[in-house]
Design a protein around this motif. Structure first.
Motif, PDB file in Angstrom:
ATOM      1  N   ARG A  76      -9.048  -8.448  30.773  1.00  0.00           N
ATOM      2  CA  ARG A  76      -7.725  -9.042  30.537  1.00  0.00           C
ATOM      3  C   ARG A  76      -6.662  -7.981  30.725  1.00  0.00           C
ATOM      4  N   ARG A  77      -5.594  -8.367  31.365  1.00  0.00           N
ATOM      5  CA  ARG A  77      -4.482  -7.443  31.537  1.00  0.00           C
ATOM      6  C   ARG A  77      -3.595  -7.524  30.322  1.00  0.00           C
ATOM      7  N   ARG A  78      -3.194  -6.379  29.857  1.00  0.00           N
ATOM      8  CA  ARG A  78      -2.302  -6.361  28.710  1.00  0.00           C
ATOM      9  C   ARG A  78      -0.908  -6.731  29.174  1.00  0.00           C
ATOM     10  N   ARG A  79      -0.265  -7.544  28.405  1.00  0.00           N
ATOM     11  CA  ARG A  79       1.079  -7.974  28.778  1.00  0.00           C
ATOM     12  C   ARG A  79       2.098  -7.063  28.123  1.00  0.00           C
ATOM     13  N   MET A  80       3.123  -6.757  28.894  1.00  0.00           N
ATOM     14  CA  MET A  80       4.159  -5.871  28.410  1.00  0.00           C
ATOM     15  C   MET A  80       5.444  -6.674  28.242  1.00  0.00           C
ATOM     16  N   SER A  81       6.112  -6.429  27.157  1.00  0.00           N
ATOM     17  CA  SER A  81       7.354  -7.167  26.910  1.00  0.00           C
ATOM     18  C   SER A  81       8.436  -6.686  27.868  1.00  0.00           C
ATOM     19  N   ALA A  82       9.453  -7.496  28.021  1.00  0.00           N
ATOM     20  CA  ALA A  82      10.566  -7.139  28.907  1.00  0.00           C
ATOM     21  C   ALA A  82      11.270  -5.891  28.392  1.00  0.00           C
ATOM     22  N   ALA A  83      11.386  -5.783  27.077  1.00  0.00           N
ATOM     23  CA  ALA A  83      12.046  -4.608  26.496  1.00  0.00           C
ATOM     24  C   ALA A  83      11.251  -3.331  26.806  1.00  0.00           C
ATOM     25  N   ALA A  84       9.945  -3.422  26.744  1.00  0.00           N
ATOM     26  CA  ALA A  84       9.118  -2.254  27.041  1.00  0.00           C
ATOM     27  C   ALA A  84       9.237  -1.866  28.511  1.00  0.00           C
ATOM     28  N   ARG A  85       9.244  -2.866  29.394  1.00  0.00           N
ATOM     29  CA  ARG A  85       9.420  -2.570  30.817  1.00  0.00           C
ATOM     30  C   ARG A  85      10.769  -1.902  31.068  1.00  0.00           C
ATOM     31  N   LYS A  86      11.787  -2.370  30.367  1.00  0.00           N
ATOM     32  CA  LYS A  86      13.128  -1.804  30.527  1.00  0.00           C
ATOM     33  C   LYS A  86      13.160  -0.353  30.054  1.00  0.00           C
ATOM     34  N   ARG A  87      12.515  -0.068  28.916  1.00  0.00           N
ATOM     35  CA  ARG A  87      12.473   1.308  28.409  1.00  0.00           C
ATOM     36  C   ARG A  87      11.744   2.231  29.385  1.00  0.00           C
ATOM     37  N   ILE A  88      10.656   1.758  29.942  1.00  0.00           N
ATOM     38  CA  ILE A  88       9.890   2.568  30.886  1.00  0.00           C
ATOM     39  C   ILE A  88      10.705   2.821  32.150  1.00  0.00           C
ATOM     40  N   ALA A  89      11.389   1.793  32.640  1.00  0.00           N
ATOM     41  CA  ALA A  89      12.210   1.940  33.841  1.00  0.00           C
ATOM     42  C   ALA A  89      13.342   2.932  33.613  1.00  0.00           C
ATOM     43  N   GLU A  90      13.989   2.849  32.469  1.00  0.00           N
ATOM     44  CA  GLU A  90      15.080   3.782  32.156  1.00  0.00           C
ATOM     45  C   GLU A  90      14.558   5.217  32.059  1.00  0.00           C
ATOM     46  N   ALA A  91      13.419   5.392  31.424  1.00  0.00           N
ATOM     47  CA  ALA A  91      12.842   6.731  31.304  1.00  0.00           C
ATOM     48  C   ALA A  91      12.507   7.299  32.683  1.00  0.00           C
ATOM     49  N   GLN A  92      11.984   6.463  33.555  1.00  0.00           N
ATOM     50  CA  GLN A  92      11.650   6.918  34.907  1.00  0.00           C
ATOM     51  C   GLN A  92      12.915   7.270  35.677  1.00  0.00           C
ATOM     52  N   ARG A  93      13.955   6.459  35.527  1.00  0.00           N
ATOM     53  CA  ARG A  93      15.227   6.780  36.199  1.00  0.00           C
ATOM     54  C   ARG A  93      15.759   8.120  35.723  1.00  0.00           C
ATOM     55  N   ARG A  94      15.677   8.382  34.400  1.00  0.00           N
ATOM     56  CA  ARG A  94      16.139   9.667  33.870  1.00  0.00           C
ATOM     57  C   ARG A  94      15.319  10.820  34.433  1.00  0.00           C
ATOM     58  N   ARG A  95      14.009  10.632  34.544  1.00  0.00           N
ATOM     59  CA  ARG A  95      13.158  11.695  35.094  1.00  0.00           C
ATOM     60  C   ARG A  95      13.555  12.017  36.531  1.00  0.00           C
ATOM     61  N   TRP A  96      13.750  10.972  37.331  1.00  0.00           N
ATOM     62  CA  TRP A  96      14.142  11.198  38.714  1.00  0.00           C
ATOM     63  C   TRP A  96      15.525  11.835  38.794  1.00  0.00           C
ATOM     64  N   GLN A  97      16.410  11.452  37.942  1.00  0.00           N
ATOM     65  CA  GLN A  97      17.752  12.026  37.930  1.00  0.00           C
ATOM     66  C   GLN A  97      17.669  13.523  37.622  1.00  0.00           C
ATOM     67  N   GLN A  98      16.867  13.895  36.651  1.00  0.00           N
ATOM     68  CA  GLN A  98      16.708  15.309  36.315  1.00  0.00           C
ATOM     69  C   GLN A  98      16.029  16.062  37.456  1.00  0.00           C
ATOM     70  N   PHE A  99      15.057  15.434  38.086  1.00  0.00           N
ATOM     71  CA  PHE A  99      14.358  16.066  39.194  1.00  0.00           C
ATOM     72  C   PHE A  99      15.315  16.334  40.344  1.00  0.00           C
ATOM     73  N   ARG A 100      16.116  15.336  40.701  1.00  0.00           N
ATOM     74  CA  ARG A 100      17.053  15.491  41.805  1.00  0.00           C
ATOM     75  C   ARG A 100      18.140  16.498  41.478  1.00  0.00           C
ATOM     76  N   ALA A 101      18.560  16.554  40.222  1.00  0.00           N
ATOM     77  CA  ALA A 101      19.586  17.510  39.829  1.00  0.00           C
ATOM     78  C   ALA A 101      19.049  18.936  39.932  1.00  0.00           C
ATOM     79  N   GLY A 102      17.766  19.107  39.722  1.00  0.00           N
ATOM     80  CA  GLY A 102      17.154  20.430  39.790  1.00  0.00           C
ATOM     81  C   GLY A 102      16.930  20.919  41.205  1.00  0.00           C
ATOM     82  N   GLN A 103      16.930  20.024  42.176  1.00  0.00           N
ATOM     83  CA  GLN A 103      16.713  20.413  43.562  1.00  0.00           C
ATOM     84  C   GLN A 103      18.015  20.926  44.147  1.00  0.00           C
ATOM     85  N   LYS A 104      17.864  21.941  44.988  1.00  0.00           N
ATOM     86  CA  LYS A 104      19.044  22.449  45.686  1.00  0.00           C
ATOM     87  C   LYS A 104      18.726  22.505  47.155  1.00  0.00           C
TER      88      LYS A 104
END
Length: 104
Positions: A57-85
């Motif tokens: 069975r696949r575990r179901r994830m709430s919309a709020a949890a998906r949103k939190r994960i997406a925001e965290a990933q966006r922040r990670r990419w933002q920090q990664f891109r800011a660190g690149q020169k």
């Protein structure tokens, strides 16, 4: 000289035990193959494979949890891109500059 013959005998006995174990393993494998050839082992193989075929069975994830994960990933990419020169998105020189370097 008696010591050497005792040693040889113990080595031969150990070798015989090892070979006997191999023979048992080979006989088991041969019995399994014979069973597959006769079609008798289908029930046995089905029992072995049944746990792997059990649907999970696949575990179901709430919309709020998906949103939190997406925001965290966006922040990670933002920090990664800011660190690149360097120039450009991929850090490569512009195509025009690369063509000029190749021409020289």
């Amino acid at each position: 000289m008696a010591r050497k013959s005792e040693l040889d005998r113990s080595i031969l006995e150990a070798a015989l035990e090892g070979l006997q174990h191999r023979l048992e393993t080979i006989n088991e494998n041969m019995a399994e193959v014979r069973g597959l050839l006769s079609g008798r082992a289908k029930a046995v193989s089905a029992q072995v494979e049944s746990p792997a075929e059990k649907p999970t069975r696949r575990r179901r994830m709430s919309a709020a949890a998906r949103k939190r994960i997406a925001e965290a990933q966006r922040r990670r990419w933002q920090q990664f891109r800011a660190g690149q020169k360097g120039p450009g998105k991929r850090g490569k020189a512009a195509p025009k500059a690369a063509a000029e370097e190749a021409a020289e």
